[in-house]
Write a protein that holds these residues in place. Structure first.
Motif: not given
Length: 91
Positions: A22-23, A43, A47-48, A52-53, A59, A62, A81
């Motif tokens: 997520n970061s 990934i 996320r974009e 956030a997952f 995750l 997606r 995650v």
């Protein structure tokens, strides 16, 4: 010999640090074993597009190509995650 030992120690030290999906940026994702440029991009795009997952299941739903076996390998390599490592679901 000395350079090889130093490189090995640096590699092990970097793998010991968790990288959160997520970061993390692309470079951080790619430093992990089993994550190359295509998976790092997938990934980041997921996320974009979806934020956030929520967890590993989110995750895996997606990001194409990440299923239980791959998630376990990524988790062993240091991917998290939301700060959580992957746990196999009971069957």
């Amino acid at each position: 010999m000395r350079r090889t030992l130093i490189a090995l120690l640096l590699c092990c030290a970097s793998a010991a640090h968790a990288v959160d999906a997520n970061s993390a940026n692309r470079a951080q994702l790619e430093q992990l074993r089993h994550i190359g440029p295509p998976l790092a991009d997938a990934i980041l795009v997921a996320r974009e597009q979806g934020g956030a997952f929520k967890d590993w299941a989110n995750l895996m739903a997606r990001v194409r190509g990440i299923r239980e076996a791959k998630a376990a390998k990524l988790s062993e390599a240091g991917l998290t995650v939301g700060g959580a490592a992957y746990a196999l679901s009971p069957k």
